[in-house]
Design a protein around this motif. Structure first.
Motif, mmCIF file in Angstrom:
data_model
loop_
_atom_site.group_PDB
_atom_site.id
_atom_site.type_symbol
_atom_site.label_atom_id
_atom_site.label_comp_id
_atom_site.label_asym_id
_atom_site.label_seq_id
_atom_site.Cartn_x
_atom_site.Cartn_y
_atom_site.Cartn_z
ATOM 1 N N GLU A 62 0.814 -1.215 0.000
ATOM 2 C CA GLU A 62 0.000 0.000 0.000
ATOM 3 C C GLU A 62 0.852 1.271 0.000
ATOM 4 N N GLN A 63 2.161 1.128 0.216
ATOM 5 C CA GLN A 63 3.057 2.288 0.227
ATOM 6 C C GLN A 63 3.608 2.625 -1.157
ATOM 7 N N PRO A 65 -6.678 7.820 -10.978
ATOM 8 C CA PRO A 65 -7.491 8.652 -10.074
ATOM 9 C C PRO A 65 -8.895 8.932 -10.576
ATOM 10 N N LYS A 66 -9.138 8.695 -11.849
ATOM 11 C CA LYS A 66 -10.459 8.975 -12.428
ATOM 12 C C LYS A 66 -11.360 7.732 -12.457
ATOM 13 N N VAL A 67 -10.857 6.595 -11.967
ATOM 14 C CA VAL A 67 -11.679 5.386 -11.904
ATOM 15 C C VAL A 67 -12.476 5.415 -10.606
ATOM 16 N N ASN A 68 -13.785 5.526 -10.731
ATOM 17 C CA ASN A 68 -14.648 5.651 -9.552
ATOM 18 C C ASN A 68 -15.595 4.476 -9.353
ATOM 19 N N CYS A 69 -15.675 3.579 -10.321
ATOM 20 C CA CYS A 69 -16.567 2.433 -10.169
ATOM 21 C C CYS A 69 -15.864 1.338 -9.366
ATOM 22 N N THR A 100 4.363 -2.410 -10.485
ATOM 23 C CA THR A 100 3.640 -1.538 -11.410
ATOM 24 C C THR A 100 2.133 -1.618 -11.194
ATOM 25 N N GLN A 101 1.648 -2.757 -10.737
ATOM 26 C CA GLN A 101 0.211 -2.915 -10.503
ATOM 27 C C GLN A 101 -0.253 -2.054 -9.325
ATOM 28 N N PHE A 102 0.554 -2.037 -8.281
ATOM 29 C CA PHE A 102 0.170 -1.230 -7.116
ATOM 30 C C PHE A 102 0.354 0.266 -7.366
ATOM 31 N N ALA A 103 1.228 0.625 -8.297
ATOM 32 C CA ALA A 103 1.340 2.029 -8.676
ATOM 33 C C ALA A 103 0.017 2.531 -9.244
ATOM 34 N N VAL A 104 -0.715 1.638 -9.907
ATOM 35 C CA VAL A 104 -2.042 1.971 -10.427
ATOM 36 C C VAL A 104 -3.091 1.845 -9.325
ATOM 37 N N PHE A 105 -3.124 0.698 -8.669
ATOM 38 C CA PHE A 105 -4.190 0.405 -7.714
ATOM 39 C C PHE A 105 -4.255 1.439 -6.589
ATOM 40 N N LYS A 118 -3.699 4.474 -6.577
ATOM 41 C CA LYS A 118 -4.198 5.796 -6.988
ATOM 42 C C LYS A 118 -5.687 5.785 -7.310
ATOM 43 N N ILE A 119 -6.294 4.618 -7.348
ATOM 44 C CA ILE A 119 -7.712 4.521 -7.680
ATOM 45 C C ILE A 119 -8.558 5.049 -6.525
#
Length: 451
Positions: free
Chosen positions: A152-153, A385-389, A406-411, A413-414
């Motif tokens: 999560e960091q 950051p624009k994924v809200n669903c 790389t996956q957590f870099a995306v996750f 920020k959601i």
């Protein structure tokens, strides 16, 4: 080639420190077990003994500052006992922090042994744990698992461009100028007893035509729908029966590439087309194909447009993120192994994309910084950051193409209130079948339980 061998093939060559670890594990570097007796009688125990690792709560994640505890299970179906040495090592994906320890082990014939191995806490990151059991004659078996410490960091590298929103707003406007022209023709050979399948062609960005399959349960209306995006490789006939309660559209890649080794070599070049400019980069059109597929689904009378999900693996995972971020009509996002993510971190673990644009990088007007600048407009973490669903992300902890970093870099920020990830620590791709069932559970929860 076995799963274990495949993992070693991926590891070696990316970093010289992996080579040291590999040498330790396969016995090239001598360990305290004495010389291998070349005249020893061959034993079958290596073919009849398995190693597995269980994590606390069956989840391969450790909290920051927590000791690393591995429950190792050995099961022998051999008629002879095994006496030998158990070697255990951990190492970060980047090649840092190689730590190992050994202990003697004895497994009776047809026996089971549990061993607890503990290491002191390590820094935040993503790791492999290697296990190798070697008997007195030098025969050995090994296994590899992946795990994370405080994922999560993870922040990821790179920044969202200042004109990111303006660029994609302009791109969406250009797509809207292309009329929604499509053909839908029944494919009798692919249709089943309860499923009708149609060949579809749709006019998309810049007037190009994209193709796909549209699958419908017979005699049903107002159906939740799934938009399914392809990966770079393996563009075979889809499984139309996997989620039979939904209408489904399967986008086909513009240039289908099969899963062979020769075909895989074409992937870096194909996804680097036009990379010198964000306006001409191939993924500008590919991401708009995702929106145009959504337009097609919403134009079908059988579809309940308030219940549309996206699914995809690899490149398809990236399309899930971009489509859900750019269009609120997506109500459920179910990606696996998101490709193209956190490029600046990824190139430290995997040479793509720099290896495929060396000619450009050697020109004065095109630097690595400019490459990263272009890719920042298409990096899924810029869209995140624009994924809200609601979103469920699946990933393999030993995936070298879509590393968990790389996956957590995306996750991370959601912004969605309902988001979850599932991690699979073992080697191989068997986890994708389990993940398919988990996606089905999320579909039931969000699309059917509420209807």
């Amino acid at each position: 080639m076995s799963d274990d061998q495949h993992i070693w093939k991926l590891s070696i060559g990316h970093n010289w420190k992996y080579c040291i670890c590999l040498a330790f594990l396969i016995g090239i570097v001598p360990v305290c077990q004495g010389q291998i007796n070349a005249k020893a009688v061959e034993s079958k125990w290596v073919e009849n003994t398995t190693i597995s690792v269980q994590f606390h709560d069956d989840y391969p994640v450790f909290a920051a500052g927590a000791p690393l505890v591995f429950q190792c299970k050995f099961v022998s179906k051999s008629s002879q006992p095994i006496a030998g040495l158990l070697h255990c090592a951990i190492q970060q994906f980047s090649g840092e922090n190689f730590i190992s320890k050994s202990q003697k082990i004895y497994i009776d014939h047809y026996g089971k042994v549990d061993k607890t191995i503990q290491f002191a806490a390590v820094s935040q990151g993503f790791y492999r744990v290697y296990l190798r059991l070697t008997d007195d004659t030098g025969q050995q078996i090994s296994q590899t698992y992946g795990f994370a410490v405080a994922p999560e960091q993870v922040i990821g590298k790179g920044n969202v461009p200042e004109d990111f929103d303006a660029f994609w707003s302009l791109t969406l406007d250009k797509l809207k100028q292309v009329p929604l022209n499509f053909t839908r023709t029944k494919n009798a050979s692919l249709s089943k007893e309860n499923i009708e399948v149609y060949d579809v062609s749709i006019q998309s960005y810049d007037g190009r035509y994209i193709k796909g399959f549209y699958a419908l349960p017979k005699g049903k209306n107002r159906l939740p729908a799934i938009l399914r995006f392809p990966d770079f490789v393996g563009a075979g006939t889809p499984d139309f029966l996997q989620y039979p309660k939904c209408a489904q559209f399967f986008l086909l890649p513009e240039t289908p590439i099969d899963g062979s080794d020769n075909a895989r070599k074409k992937v870096p070049a194909s996804v680097s087309k036009g990379i010198a400019s964000k306006e001409k980069y191939i993924y500008r059109g590919i991401y708009m194909d995702g929106i145009r597929c959504l337009d097609f689904l919403c134009a079908q009378a059988e579809v309940d447009t308030s219940h549309i999900a996206v699914m995809g693996h690899g490149q398809g995972g990236a399309l899930c993120i971009s489509t859900a971020a750019l269009d609120p009509r997506i109500k459920l996002c179910l990606p696996d192994a998101i490709s193209l993510a956190d490029i600046q971190d990824r190139v430290l673990l995997n040479a793509w994309p720099t290896q495929s644009v060396e000619v450009l990088l050697n020109q004065e007007q095109f630097s690595t910084e400019r490459l990263f600048e272009t890719l920042s407009y298409f990096d899924p973490q810029s869209f995140a950051p624009k994924v809200n669903c609601p979103i469920l992300l699946g990933m393999g902890m030993l995936d070298a193409d879509c590393p968990p970093l790389t996956q957590f870099a995306v996750f991370n920020k959601i912004q969605s209130v309902s988001k979850a990830y599932l991690l699979y620590p073992a080697p191989g791709s068997a986890w994708t079948g389990v993940q398919a069932m988990r996606r089905g559970e999320w579909l039931e929860t969000y699309f059917f339980a509420k209807k």
